[in-house]
Design an enzyme around this catalytic site. Sequence first.
Site, short mmCIF file in Angstrom:
data_model
loop_
_atom_site.label_atom_id
_atom_site.label_comp_id
_atom_site.label_asym_id
_atom_site.label_seq_id
_atom_site.Cartn_x
_atom_site.Cartn_y
_atom_site.Cartn_z
N CYS A 28 -31.26 155.49 -19.15
CA CYS A 28 -30.70 155.72 -17.82
C CYS A 28 -30.73 157.19 -17.39
CB CYS A 28 -29.27 155.19 -17.75
SG CYS A 28 -29.20 153.42 -18.10
N HIS B 239 -22.74 160.59 -13.08
CA HIS B 239 -23.37 159.38 -13.61
C HIS B 239 -22.49 158.18 -13.26
CE1 HIS B 239 -26.22 157.25 -16.06
NE2 HIS B 239 -25.29 156.84 -16.92
N GLU C 55 -17.05 161.27 -19.25
CA GLU C 55 -17.71 162.17 -18.30
C GLU C 55 -16.69 162.91 -17.45
OE1 GLU C 55 -21.24 162.16 -14.90
OE2 GLU C 55 -20.23 160.26 -15.38
N LYS D 225 -23.27 155.02 -7.47
CA LYS D 225 -23.53 153.72 -8.10
C LYS D 225 -22.58 152.64 -7.57
CE LYS D 225 -25.60 155.29 -12.45
NZ LYS D 225 -25.56 156.76 -12.26
N HIS E 115 -26.14 150.28 -10.73
CA HIS E 115 -26.78 151.17 -11.71
C HIS E 115 -28.24 150.77 -11.81
CE1 HIS E 115 -27.72 153.72 -14.89
NE2 HIS E 115 -26.82 153.38 -15.80
N PHE F 295 -28.73 155.36 -22.96
CA PHE F 295 -28.71 154.80 -24.31
C PHE F 295 -29.61 155.65 -25.21
CE2 PHE F 295 -27.83 150.09 -23.02
CZ PHE F 295 -26.53 150.42 -22.70
#
Length: 409
Positions: free
Chosen positions: A164, A304, A315, A333, A338, A397
């Site tokens: 991502c 994010h 975050e 998002k 996402h 990931f």
Amino acid sequence: MPRDDTEVVVTGLGLVTPAGIGVESNWERVTSGVSCATTDAALSGLQVDFDCRVPGFDPEALLGGFSSWQLERFVQLAIVAARQAIADAGWEPGAWDGGRVGVVLGNSLGGTATFEEQCRTLREDGPTKVSPLTVPKYLPNMVAGYVAIDCGARGPSLVTATACASGTTALGVARSMLRNGECDIVLAGGSESALTPTAMAGLAKMGALSRRRESPESAGRPFDIERDGFVAGEAAGVLVLERAADARARGASVRAVVRGYGAASDAHHPTAPRPDGEGIEQALRTALADAGVAASDVDHVNAHGTATPMNDVIEGRMLRRVLGDRPVVTSTKGVTGHTLAAAGAIEAAYTVLAIERGLVPPTANLKNQDPEIDLDIVSGEPRSGRIEVAVSTSLGFGGHNAVLLLTAA
């Protein structure tokens, strides 16, 4: 000859996302704060049967011929976005030196639709019925290859695969190529279209997706105390990057400056971010140092902000620790879902627009901000104000972290 101090700028934007096809339709929807999530008939029977798809995407009308039936959807989205970006930058592919044009695009899952379909064909009809297009349709690298073919870009072309964070990684790599003199123009960004049963079932099984089937439009809740996972989406975002001197010499409109970039690895877990946020913090501090910008100078963060319980608090604490409470923060998002490998690219484009227009989109569905996330997060309505310095953060990931720092032109 290395040109490490060369300023790199954004001269064109192209967006094909659940928020619309084209920059203006995207900006209108993102600043509305209304989610794009809907129930998807293609996911009927799954634990999670909703997502964010690009509306009204007609390959025959937009691409025609070969491209409308022989290319996977993630490639089709990217070609349309690249054409938009090229036109926005004032270029005509036939008028540039193709040997000096590069393509760097992020992708993580490739052509999952083709792979799933051909696995069924092999199982049900036998090997002789498997399509000869199977491999070229699902290979992730083909998105860069086909975009290069479409616009005649004969410089380096490649795909970045940092999950991502892929779109942001692609922009960082593209910037380095320009600064090192490898290219004069780079089409950079990301594309993903993996809203297929197997991919979605896998994400649902690992607990990454929201389970709010009864109300998809309110499912994705970045930074909200009741968040329970993200809503998956598809998209492509492409930015045209050039050296500032070259852009200004041809009279191009400079939309923003790519001032800094940072990347770091968690080296912690295949899917979970480090609890202390050290990896994304290192990437952010690297971007700040690369740009020569103080943390106290950052006006805006496009976070994010996936709406997963772990990501948002990790975050959020990191952003507060490094940047304080001054920046105006959002997660787009909540509107787009996402979009995986495309996320960093479309969010970089939204950050450019926020700088240009002095407007920060709201975080959709943020009703009750998690008290552990002590940030100035925009919700409800967009917020206006001067933005000189902004950052866009991405985590993926594998422990991949990437941060882009953009400034006003």
